[in-house]
Design an enzyme around this catalytic site. Structure first.
Site, mmCIF file in Angstrom:
data_model
loop_
_atom_site.group_PDB
_atom_site.id
_atom_site.type_symbol
_atom_site.label_atom_id
_atom_site.label_comp_id
_atom_site.label_asym_id
_atom_site.label_seq_id
_atom_site.Cartn_x
_atom_site.Cartn_y
_atom_site.Cartn_z
ATOM 1 N N TYR A 75 70.970 -40.984 -20.756
ATOM 2 C CA TYR A 75 70.288 -39.763 -20.758
ATOM 3 C C TYR A 75 70.194 -38.952 -19.697
ATOM 4 C CZ TYR A 75 67.935 -43.855 -17.801
ATOM 5 O OH TYR A 75 67.758 -44.278 -16.636
ATOM 6 N N SER A 90 59.418 -42.771 -12.098
ATOM 7 C CA SER A 90 61.160 -43.794 -12.523
ATOM 8 C C SER A 90 61.325 -44.476 -14.019
ATOM 9 C CB SER A 90 60.523 -45.028 -11.436
ATOM 10 O OG SER A 90 60.752 -46.273 -12.298
ATOM 11 N N LYS A 91 61.699 -44.467 -15.228
ATOM 12 C CA LYS A 91 62.100 -44.389 -15.885
ATOM 13 C C LYS A 91 61.557 -45.401 -16.419
ATOM 14 C CE LYS A 91 66.408 -46.023 -15.404
ATOM 15 N NZ LYS A 91 66.784 -45.480 -14.270
ATOM 16 N N ARG A 92 61.563 -46.585 -15.409
ATOM 17 C CA ARG A 92 60.588 -47.954 -16.194
ATOM 18 C C ARG A 92 59.132 -48.368 -15.574
ATOM 19 N NH1 ARG A 92 64.753 -48.644 -12.486
ATOM 20 N NH2 ARG A 92 66.558 -48.922 -13.145
ATOM 21 N N LYS A 93 58.577 -47.087 -15.474
ATOM 22 C CA LYS A 93 57.132 -47.547 -15.418
ATOM 23 C C LYS A 93 56.107 -46.895 -16.205
ATOM 24 C CE LYS A 93 56.281 -47.327 -11.056
ATOM 25 N NZ LYS A 93 56.982 -47.117 -9.338
#
Length: 520
Positions: free
Chosen positions: A14, A253-256
């Site tokens: 992505y 960030s893509k994790r949050k």
RNA sequence: GCCCCCUUCGUCUAGUGGCCCAGGACGUCGGGUUCUCAGCCCGAAAACAGGGGUUCGACUCCCCUAGGGGGUACCA
């Protein structure tokens, strides 16, 4: 000097909003100076299918009009552009470093290095490797190997002096060589590390300007050392600030996602996306479909120009008022000197505002064409749409006007495309506007009769008839129009009433009113 | 711990010693237009992280503190 910049994504599957901002700036700088923009794939430690993980990234860049002169698909004089295919070249560089005395074989065990580091930290001093397990001779090497040790190649970093970098964004930055580590450039298994690969590639690809995220600023000394040791000229460096979370200074960030969803504007965008995805039957997962990922915007119908314009202003400005830039204008005006040094936080509301602005600038024909894929995917019309459907779509787009912010918004107007006997009613609206008011049903019935004779059945004529109707009865338009809207569209809100009726036509209008009254 | 970077309205930013009791935009709030919702128009609130210097004068220069980020990996 020939200007050549590069963007070096890892094939992760992505394209991140922060990453694409970096790519945009690299691209703009190259285009501004009539240079080249190179795409290099940093896949040194990829096990998975690179092609598959790369495709969404290339697709995103293509969609945004960020084209590359060399790289995957187009190739070029320095091919291959994949790091995984250049290992032998890195091996050669390692040998050159060794031969030049700029690197050494080291036999330390990981625990031994860790112990030294921890000791230094205890004493609150800078850790510097003792080089105890450095092989200074073949005899050393044999002895260490006899102990069952394995070797890596470490950089023989200077222990005094300073490195001065004139960063195009940060200005002058100094580093003391003594605070740099003897970094490993080649692993026990013989594979080479990123920093070595990156420096070699930048040199081989003749990159003149390394424009990258701020997180690499601290990595610059070791890279500069590698480059100098290999006899390369240093490129110009420009370190861009990172893109921060909405409403905060923390790095995006893509994790949050969970956390971002608590932000009102981020949530609004995310929900808009989910709604559209659901209506077009797009299978989504938070991993790949959310406002941090570029693909999200393509899927729900953002205009690439709007995203690019927004991204341009995320950390860069021309002056105190210019906000809208055409592609040509941004290329002509872009400069690294005007890149802001502080992180810029991602603002979903402002991005949506840009999208709205760009959407408004399209002609009705352009907007209808743009929106059509969503109408087709959402089964409002057939695929491909017939002439008749296209004509109706254009009428709806005209009536919807500024209500269409993104392509997928057309799905809000399914009432224009459903059959009369399948029209769904918003229960609350029906209750409030038709069932509850005492006179609603009666007025609606009489209004239907009045409407039956309107000729032609066009917005102005319909409006004239409705106005005559209310005047005759001495009532306000509000007393009848809301019920009319719910009866005709099933909804409490929508386009202008008279335009709506014109599009529906007399037959549908009358049928729908009758059907609504029959529900009572 | 050590090294490096950053800090103007909620957000994106303008500002490079006096033009700034800080300008524009998004958002917010209030009002207007109106058949709803959008849109459009008008208006308002809203910031120089804190503390020391330097200077006739600091948002602008220097120092310290705080906060944020990065590096310190046989990650990229």
């Amino acid at each position: 000097m020939k200007v050549r910049t590069r963007f070096a994504p890892s094939p992760t599957g992505y394209l991140h909003i922060g990453g694409v901002r970096t790519a945009l700036f690299c691209w703009l700088f190259a285009r501004r100076h009539g240079g080249q923009f190179v795409l290099r794939i940093d896949d040194t430690d990829q096990q998975r299918n690179v092609e598959q993980a790369l495709e969404p990234i290339l697709e995103g860049l293509r969609w945004l009009g960020i084209d590359w002169d060399e790289g995957p698909e187009v190739d070029g004089p320095h091919a291959p552009y994949y790091q995984s295919q250049r290992q032998s070249r890195y091996q050669q560089a390692v040998e050159q470093l060794l031969a030049g005395g700029h690197a050494y074989y080291d036999y330390a065990r990981t625990e031994e290095i860790t112990a030294e580091r921890e000791a230094a930290q205890q004493e609150k001093r800078q850790f510097v490797y003792s080089r105890r397990w450095r092989a200074r001779s073949d005899e050393d090497a044999q002895r260490f190997e006899a102990e069952g040790r394995q070797r890596v190649v470490r950089l023989l970093m200077p222990r005094e002096g300073t490195l001065v970098i004139d960063d195009l964004v940060r200005g002058r930055v100094e580093f003391a060589w003594a605070s740099e580590q003897d970094h490993v450039v080649q692993r026990t298994d013989g594979s080479c590390l990123y920093h070595l690969a990156s420096v070699v590639d930048d040199h081989d690809f003749e990159i003149s300007h390394v424009i990258r995220a701020e997180e690499h600023l601290s990595n610059t000394p070791r890279q500069a050392f590698i480059a100098q040791s290999l006899g390369y000229d240093l490129p110009q460096y420009a370190h861009l600030p990172y893109v921060a979370e909405p409403g905060s200074r923390n790095k995006l960030s893509k994790r949050k996602l969970e956390k971002y969803l608590k932000n009102k504007d981020f949530k609004t965008l995310a929900e808009l996306g989910e709604q559209i995805a659901a209506r077009i039957g797009l299978a989504t997962s938070a991993e790949t479909f959310n406002p941090v990922i570029v693909d999200f915007y393509r899927e729900i119908g953002f205009l690439p120009e709007a995203l690019v314009n927004y991204l341009l202003l995320l950390g860069w400005s021309l002056d105190d008022k210019t906000e809208t830039f055409s592609r040509e204008e941004m290329i002509a005006q872009f400069s690294l000197e005007r890149v802001n040094r502080a992180p810029a936080s991602f603002d979903p509301a402002k991005l949506l505002a840009f999208q709205q602005r760009y959407m408004q600038q399209l002609s009705v024909e352009q907007r209808a064409t743009f929106v059509r894929p969503w109408a087709e995917l959402g089964k409002l019309i057939s695929t491909p749409a017939s002439e008749k459907e296209r004509a109706r779509l254009q009428k709806v787009v005209t009536a919807a006007g500024d209500r269409l912010r993104v392509g997928g918004d057309i799905l809000d107007y399914e009432e224009f495309f459903t059959e009369d006997d399948k029209l769904a009613y918003d229960e609350k609206a029906f209750e409030k506007r038709i069932r509850k008011p005492d006179d609603a049903a009666l007025l609606l019935r009489e209004l239907a009769a009045a409407l039956a004779g309107v000729e032609p059945f066009s917005a102005p004529e319909v409006e004239a008839a409705v106005r005559a109707f209310i005047e005759q009865r001495g009532i306000k338009i509000g007393q009848v129009i809301h019920a009319l809207r719910v009866a005709a569209t099933g909804k409490a809100v929508g386009c202008g009433m008279f335009e709506t009726l014109e599009i529906l036509g007399r037959d549908s209008t009358l049928t729908r009113i009758e059907r609504a009254l029959a529900q009572l």
